[in-house]
Scaffold this motif. Structure first.
Motif, PDB file in Angstrom:
ATOM      1  N   GLU A  28      24.238  37.085  30.299  1.00  0.00           N
ATOM      2  CA  GLU A  28      23.446  38.415  28.430  1.00  0.00           C
ATOM      3  C   GLU A  28      22.563  38.954  29.967  1.00  0.00           C
ATOM      4  O   GLU A  28      22.698  39.878  29.688  1.00  0.00           O
ATOM      5  CB  GLU A  28      22.525  37.265  27.837  1.00  0.00           C
ATOM      6  N   GLU A  29      22.409  38.534  31.003  1.00  0.00           N
ATOM      7  CA  GLU A  29      21.140  39.147  31.800  1.00  0.00           C
ATOM      8  C   GLU A  29      22.055  40.101  32.877  1.00  0.00           C
ATOM      9  O   GLU A  29      22.302  41.194  33.256  1.00  0.00           O
ATOM     10  CB  GLU A  29      21.145  38.036  32.902  1.00  0.00           C
ATOM     11  N   HIS A  30      23.486  40.314  32.439  1.00  0.00           N
ATOM     12  CA  HIS A  30      24.457  41.374  33.724  1.00  0.00           C
ATOM     13  C   HIS A  30      25.797  41.345  32.768  1.00  0.00           C
ATOM     14  O   HIS A  30      27.208  40.892  32.549  1.00  0.00           O
ATOM     15  CB  HIS A  30      24.782  40.799  34.683  1.00  0.00           C
ATOM     16  N   LEU A  31      25.802  42.636  32.014  1.00  0.00           N
ATOM     17  CA  LEU A  31      26.582  42.642  31.050  1.00  0.00           C
ATOM     18  C   LEU A  31      28.000  43.309  31.664  1.00  0.00           C
ATOM     19  O   LEU A  31      28.964  44.349  31.010  1.00  0.00           O
ATOM     20  CB  LEU A  31      25.733  43.030  29.298  1.00  0.00           C
ATOM     21  N   ASP A  32      27.692  44.044  33.298  1.00  0.00           N
ATOM     22  CA  ASP A  32      27.894  45.569  32.923  1.00  0.00           C
ATOM     23  C   ASP A  32      30.007  44.999  33.811  1.00  0.00           C
ATOM     24  O   ASP A  32      29.712  44.067  33.656  1.00  0.00           O
ATOM     25  CB  ASP A  32      27.820  46.063  34.854  1.00  0.00           C
ATOM     26  N   ALA A  33      30.223  45.965  34.021  1.00  0.00           N
ATOM     27  CA  ALA A  33      31.926  45.803  33.856  1.00  0.00           C
ATOM     28  C   ALA A  33      31.991  44.913  35.181  1.00  0.00           C
ATOM     29  O   ALA A  33      32.896  43.856  36.018  1.00  0.00           O
ATOM     30  CB  ALA A  33      32.742  46.886  33.967  1.00  0.00           C
ATOM     31  N   MET A  34      31.007  45.007  36.926  1.00  0.00           N
ATOM     32  CA  MET A  34      30.890  44.242  37.422  1.00  0.00           C
ATOM     33  C   MET A  34      30.856  42.893  37.908  1.00  0.00           C
ATOM     34  O   MET A  34      31.801  42.468  38.099  1.00  0.00           O
ATOM     35  CB  MET A  34      30.487  45.067  38.764  1.00  0.00           C
ATOM     36  N   SER A  35      29.754  42.852  36.606  1.00  0.00           N
ATOM     37  CA  SER A  35      29.840  40.765  36.575  1.00  0.00           C
ATOM     38  C   SER A  35      30.646  40.530  35.647  1.00  0.00           C
ATOM     39  O   SER A  35      31.277  39.860  36.288  1.00  0.00           O
ATOM     40  CB  SER A  35      28.099  41.451  36.188  1.00  0.00           C
ATOM     41  N   ALA A  36      31.258  41.350  34.840  1.00  0.00           N
ATOM     42  CA  ALA A  36      31.751  40.431  34.178  1.00  0.00           C
ATOM     43  C   ALA A  36      33.489  40.842  34.661  1.00  0.00           C
ATOM     44  O   ALA A  36      34.176  39.581  35.306  1.00  0.00           O
ATOM     45  CB  ALA A  36      33.107  41.819  33.075  1.00  0.00           C
ATOM     46  N   SER A  37      34.096  41.140  35.816  1.00  0.00           N
ATOM     47  CA  SER A  37      34.992  41.379  36.755  1.00  0.00           C
ATOM     48  C   SER A  37      34.645  39.900  37.544  1.00  0.00           C
ATOM     49  O   SER A  37      35.579  39.204  38.292  1.00  0.00           O
ATOM     50  CB  SER A  37      35.047  42.627  37.765  1.00  0.00           C
ATOM     51  N   MET A  38      33.794  39.739  37.839  1.00  0.00           N
ATOM     52  CA  MET A  38      33.493  38.363  38.897  1.00  0.00           C
ATOM     53  C   MET A  38      33.612  37.445  38.252  1.00  0.00           C
ATOM     54  O   MET A  38      33.556  36.565  38.778  1.00  0.00           O
ATOM     55  CB  MET A  38      31.809  38.718  40.002  1.00  0.00           C
ATOM     56  N   LYS A  39      33.072  37.115  37.555  1.00  0.00           N
ATOM     57  CA  LYS A  39      32.813  36.101  35.898  1.00  0.00           C
ATOM     58  C   LYS A  39      33.924  36.100  35.748  1.00  0.00           C
ATOM     59  O   LYS A  39      34.355  35.025  35.595  1.00  0.00           O
ATOM     60  CB  LYS A  39      32.477  36.246  34.988  1.00  0.00           C
ATOM     61  N   ALA A  40      35.199  36.758  34.739  1.00  0.00           N
ATOM     62  CA  ALA A  40      36.590  36.942  35.180  1.00  0.00           C
ATOM     63  C   ALA A  40      37.893  36.454  36.246  1.00  0.00           C
ATOM     64  O   ALA A  40      39.211  35.981  35.284  1.00  0.00           O
ATOM     65  CB  ALA A  40      37.134  38.055  34.467  1.00  0.00           C
ATOM     66  N   GLY A  41      37.046  37.206  37.819  1.00  0.00           N
ATOM     67  CA  GLY A  41      37.731  35.974  38.548  1.00  0.00           C
ATOM     68  C   GLY A  41      38.727  37.702  38.639  1.00  0.00           C
ATOM     69  O   GLY A  41      39.896  37.340  39.484  1.00  0.00           O
ATOM     70  N   LEU A  42      38.540  38.948  38.728  1.00  0.00           N
ATOM     71  CA  LEU A  42      39.351  40.354  38.508  1.00  0.00           C
ATOM     72  C   LEU A  42      38.779  40.868  39.574  1.00  0.00           C
ATOM     73  O   LEU A  42      37.875  40.993  39.831  1.00  0.00           O
ATOM     74  CB  LEU A  42      39.180  40.537  36.992  1.00  0.00           C
ATOM     75  N   ASP A  43      39.962  41.731  40.069  1.00  0.00           N
ATOM     76  CA  ASP A  43      40.026  42.614  40.806  1.00  0.00           C
ATOM     77  C   ASP A  43      39.442  43.756  40.331  1.00  0.00           C
ATOM     78  O   ASP A  43      39.349  44.281  39.341  1.00  0.00           O
ATOM     79  CB  ASP A  43      41.178  43.125  41.685  1.00  0.00           C
ATOM     80  N   PRO A  44      37.968  44.325  40.775  1.00  0.00           N
ATOM     81  CA  PRO A  44      37.126  45.010  39.972  1.00  0.00           C
ATOM     82  C   PRO A  44      37.360  46.367  40.268  1.00  0.00           C
ATOM     83  O   PRO A  44      37.379  47.253  39.157  1.00  0.00           O
ATOM     84  CB  PRO A  44      35.651  45.366  40.893  1.00  0.00           C
ATOM     85  N   GLU A  45      38.593  46.327  41.365  1.00  0.00           N
ATOM     86  CA  GLU A  45      39.769  47.819  40.375  1.00  0.00           C
ATOM     87  C   GLU A  45      39.895  47.826  39.860  1.00  0.00           C
ATOM     88  O   GLU A  45      40.329  48.857  39.630  1.00  0.00           O
ATOM     89  CB  GLU A  45      39.513  48.145  41.776  1.00  0.00           C
ATOM     90  N   LEU A  46      40.426  46.899  39.293  1.00  0.00           N
ATOM     91  CA  LEU A  46      41.858  46.864  38.201  1.00  0.00           C
ATOM     92  C   LEU A  46      40.250  46.473  37.117  1.00  0.00           C
ATOM     93  O   LEU A  46      41.121  47.150  36.050  1.00  0.00           O
ATOM     94  CB  LEU A  46      42.288  45.475  38.017  1.00  0.00           C
TER      95      LEU A  46
END
Length: 157
Positions: A28-46
């Motif tokens: 809830e503290e980090h709702l940005d796309a970069m944080s989401a990509s890290m949490k999901a283990g996804l390449d942030p470029e994608l």
């Protein structure tokens, strides 16, 4: 997996578009796309974020851009023909789109708005966008996303 089917998923299914759902733990503290990509283990470029902007005319516009990128306000103005354009205020996001920050999908908003997808997406086999709920990302082909949201590829970063 969450039981909830989002509007974005329903739209893709109605159009017979293949997609995968990636679930991740919401911070809830980090709702940005970069944080989401890290949490999901996804390449942030994608991982592409959905940014809603409002022009001086009052018209809303949806921009879908890689998590790592920022939107050029000049390019956004040129693209939309607006004299000025700015981010939609967070307290207006749910009212106009039906979505909350961190769960805003370019698909299935409460109204149809012009959608611009960063043209770099065309270079990728698959990209990820919000499924319309925090903690869920959709993996799909860029052209399928563009067709489903009746979007336009453009350069605005």
């Amino acid at each position: 997996m969450k039981e909830h089917k989002t509007n974005a998923m329903r739209i893709l299914e109605q159009r017979h578009i293949d997609y995968e759902v990636v679930e991740y733990e919401v911070d809830e503290e980090h709702l940005d796309a970069m944080s989401a990509s890290m949490k999901a283990g996804l390449d942030p470029e994608l991982v592409y974020k959905t940014i809603v902007m409002q022009g001086a005319s009052g018209q809303l516009y949806v921009f879908v851009t890689p998590a790592l990128f920022s939107i050029s306000m000049k390019k956004a103005r040129d693209l939309t023909g607006e004299k000025s354009i700015d981010l939609l205020r967070m307290d207006q996001l749910q009212k106009h789109t039906g979505y909350v920050r961190g769960g805003c999908s370019p698909l299935g908003m409460t109204r149809k708005y012009p959608v611009f997808i960063e043209e770099l997406a065309q270079l990728e086999e698959f990209i990820y966008v919000s499924a319309g709920l925090r903690g869920l990302q959709l993996r799909l082909k860029p052209d399928d996303l563009c067709a489903a949201c009746e979007g336009t590829y453009a350069s605005f970063t």
